[in-house]
Write a protein that holds these residues in place. Structure first.
Motif, mmCIF file in Angstrom:
data_model
loop_
_atom_site.group_PDB
_atom_site.id
_atom_site.type_symbol
_atom_site.label_atom_id
_atom_site.label_comp_id
_atom_site.label_asym_id
_atom_site.label_seq_id
_atom_site.Cartn_x
_atom_site.Cartn_y
_atom_site.Cartn_z
ATOM 1 N N PHE A 199 0.817 -1.199 0.000
ATOM 2 C CA PHE A 199 0.000 0.000 0.000
ATOM 3 C C PHE A 199 0.859 1.262 0.000
ATOM 4 N N GLN A 200 0.211 2.384 -0.289
ATOM 5 C CA GLN A 200 0.896 3.670 -0.262
ATOM 6 C C GLN A 200 1.383 4.010 1.144
ATOM 7 N N GLY A 201 0.609 3.622 2.168
ATOM 8 C CA GLY A 201 0.914 4.026 3.533
ATOM 9 C C GLY A 201 1.782 3.065 4.324
ATOM 10 N N PHE A 202 2.325 2.039 3.691
ATOM 11 C CA PHE A 202 3.266 1.078 4.286
ATOM 12 C C PHE A 202 2.616 0.135 5.318
ATOM 13 N N ASN A 203 1.783 0.692 6.227
ATOM 14 C CA ASN A 203 1.083 -0.122 7.243
ATOM 15 C C ASN A 203 2.031 -0.951 8.101
ATOM 16 N N LEU A 204 3.092 -0.310 8.604
ATOM 17 C CA LEU A 204 4.031 -0.994 9.478
ATOM 18 C C LEU A 204 3.683 -0.748 10.951
ATOM 19 N N LEU A 205 4.008 -1.721 11.806
ATOM 20 C CA LEU A 205 3.830 -1.571 13.246
ATOM 21 C C LEU A 205 4.937 -0.671 13.780
ATOM 22 N N LYS A 206 4.567 0.479 14.317
ATOM 23 C CA LYS A 206 5.562 1.465 14.746
ATOM 24 C C LYS A 206 6.437 0.975 15.893
ATOM 25 N N THR A 207 5.882 0.121 16.765
ATOM 26 C CA THR A 207 6.635 -0.318 17.948
ATOM 27 C C THR A 207 7.373 -1.637 17.713
ATOM 28 N N ALA A 208 7.339 -2.131 16.480
ATOM 29 C CA ALA A 208 8.021 -3.388 16.162
ATOM 30 C C ALA A 208 9.226 -3.113 15.270
ATOM 31 N N THR A 209 10.252 -3.930 15.410
ATOM 32 C CA THR A 209 11.439 -3.798 14.554
ATOM 33 C C THR A 209 11.101 -4.241 13.140
ATOM 34 N N VAL A 210 12.023 -3.982 12.232
ATOM 35 C CA VAL A 210 11.867 -4.441 10.855
ATOM 36 C C VAL A 210 11.653 -5.954 10.826
ATOM 37 N N TYR A 211 12.489 -6.654 11.594
ATOM 38 C CA TYR A 211 12.375 -8.116 11.650
ATOM 39 C C TYR A 211 10.974 -8.534 12.092
ATOM 40 N N ASP A 212 10.476 -7.943 13.179
ATOM 41 C CA ASP A 212 9.182 -8.350 13.720
ATOM 42 C C ASP A 212 8.013 -7.934 12.834
ATOM 43 N N ASN A 213 8.179 -6.836 12.090
ATOM 44 C CA ASN A 213 7.110 -6.431 11.178
ATOM 45 C C ASN A 213 6.849 -7.504 10.118
ATOM 46 N N ILE A 214 7.890 -8.245 9.804
ATOM 47 C CA ILE A 214 7.728 -9.332 8.833
ATOM 48 C C ILE A 214 7.419 -10.648 9.541
ATOM 49 N N ALA A 215 8.042 -10.844 10.692
ATOM 50 C CA ALA A 215 7.915 -12.125 11.392
ATOM 51 C C ALA A 215 6.554 -12.332 12.047
ATOM 52 N N ILE A 216 5.993 -11.288 12.644
ATOM 53 C CA ILE A 216 4.732 -11.444 13.387
ATOM 54 C C ILE A 216 3.599 -11.996 12.526
ATOM 55 N N PRO A 217 3.356 -11.435 11.316
ATOM 56 C CA PRO A 217 2.289 -12.003 10.485
ATOM 57 C C PRO A 217 2.538 -13.471 10.121
ATOM 58 N N LEU A 218 3.807 -13.835 9.931
ATOM 59 C CA LEU A 218 4.138 -15.224 9.613
ATOM 60 C C LEU A 218 3.848 -16.144 10.792
ATOM 61 N N LYS A 219 4.187 -15.669 11.987
ATOM 62 C CA LYS A 219 3.930 -16.472 13.183
ATOM 63 C C LYS A 219 2.437 -16.715 13.371
ATOM 64 N N LEU A 220 1.627 -15.710 13.007
ATOM 65 C CA LEU A 220 0.177 -15.842 13.172
ATOM 66 C C LEU A 220 -0.415 -16.897 12.246
ATOM 67 N N THR A 221 0.322 -17.255 11.203
ATOM 68 C CA THR A 221 -0.156 -18.319 10.310
ATOM 69 C C THR A 221 0.210 -19.700 10.827
ATOM 70 N N GLY A 222 1.002 -19.737 11.900
ATOM 71 C CA GLY A 222 1.406 -21.020 12.468
ATOM 72 C C GLY A 222 2.743 -21.516 11.987
#
Length: 345
Positions: A88-111
């Protein structure tokens, strides 16, 4: 890969219904980059959100990999969306999460297990060129770097399709170029099909194989990027194309030049853009071509250029010279005073 057939979508507005999409159909082939361009309110954002059913159309079918998403159950749709990434245009990143966690958290939620999460995060951060930014926070990143994180996050699900919703609109020109190069790399090296929407013709010009032009919820013109640039048919399409070739010539000068000869626009494509066409005609005919304005741009695979030229000489000989240019795959269009009012030729 993507096939939209007869898509319509209406929203309820304060002053009545808003027909965002009106019987829209388009087809995106596997492995290509397909662009949809239009001005604000054209319906392009609604269209791209219908592809993964973030917006469910009122009518029509949405087929991805030959499967009609509109007929799937909630669980089936969730699974099908795994093949469709989106940025998206607005990036939609978690401000309180690191770059690593911004990618890792959604993956973890998939199991996905910890080891595979780590492997994917590292792989896709390397692809987008941010392998040294694992522990950085969004506030420490530039706009371009934030978009790269968003792209890495989308790629980490390993989709076959990537949707881009005005992904470069918030970026400066140099950063936009870098992101477009990255999208080209993703398309070429990973084989991911990309459908993007934009209001910027330079985005279409740089990376798209085919393009659809939208206006008032409808597709008004569609085709290969090359064909749209060389022979736009609709007035809106011509306006978009001319935004890359804006040659402003004062009206009084144009009027005087047309009295002493003929002013034309010459369009060159591919190999013809590097040919000394004007030198050939001036050598063969007793005419004097005077270049008034010109520019050249690079499409995804070929170059495309335009020149506004004043040909001075006998009218009959000038016509023969123009015919020779056309015979050598140079498109010739006349320039009139009416054209000059817009400042675009």
């Amino acid at each position: 890969m993507i096939e939209l057939v007869g898509i319509s979508k209406t929203f309820n507005g304060k002053q009545g219904p808003i027909h965002a999409l009106k019987d829209v159909s388009l087809s995106v082939k596997k492995g290509e980059i397909y662009g949809v361009i239009g001005y604000s309110g054209a319906g392009k954002s609604t269209l791209i959100r219908c592809v993964n059913l973030l917006e469910k159309p009122d009518q029509g079918s949405v087929k991805v990999k030959d499967e009609d998403l509109t007929k799937l159950s909630t669980n089936q749709l969730r699974k099908a969306r795994g093949d469709i990434g989106m940025i998206f245009q607005g990036f939609n990143l978690l401000k309180t999460a690191t770059v690593y966690d911004n990618i890792a958290i959604p993956l973890k939620l998939t199991g996905l297990d910890k080891e595979n999460v780590k492997e994917r995060v590292e792989r896709y951060l390397k692809i987008v060129g941010l392998e040294q930014k694992h522990n950085a926070y969004p506030a420490e990143l530039s706009g371009g770097q934030k978009q790269r994180v968003a792209i890495a996050r989308a790629l980490s699900f390993e989709p076959e399709i990537l949707l881009s919703d005005e992904a470069t609109s918030a970026l400066d020109p140099d950063t936009t170029e870098a992101i477009l190069d990255l999208l080209l790399k993703i398309n070429k090296e990973l084989g991911i099909t990309i459908l993007l929407i934009t209001h910027e013709m330079n985005v279409i010009q740089r990376i798209c194989d085919r393009v659809a032009v939208m206006e008032n919820g409808e597709i008004i013109e569609e085709g290969k990027t090359k064909d749209i640039f060389t022979a736009p048919q609709h007035a809106t399409t011509k306006k978009f194309v001319s935004s890359l070739f804006s040659h402003n010539i004062p009206e009084d000068i144009l009027a005087n030049l047309n009295k002493t000869g003929q002013v034309v626009t010459l369009s060159f494509f591919g190999e013809t853009s590097g040919e000394p066409a004007l030198a050939k005609v001036s050598k063969e005919f007793d005419i004097y071509p005077n270049i008034l304005a010109g520019s050249i741009t690079q499409l995804k695979d070929e170059s495309f250029g335009q020149l506004v030229v004043h040909f001075q000489g006998d009218q009959e000989i000038v016509q023969k010279a123009l015919q020779l240019l056309e015979n050598n795959n140079v498109k010739v269009e006349g320039v009139t005073l009416d054209d000059s009012h817009t400042g675009v030729y």
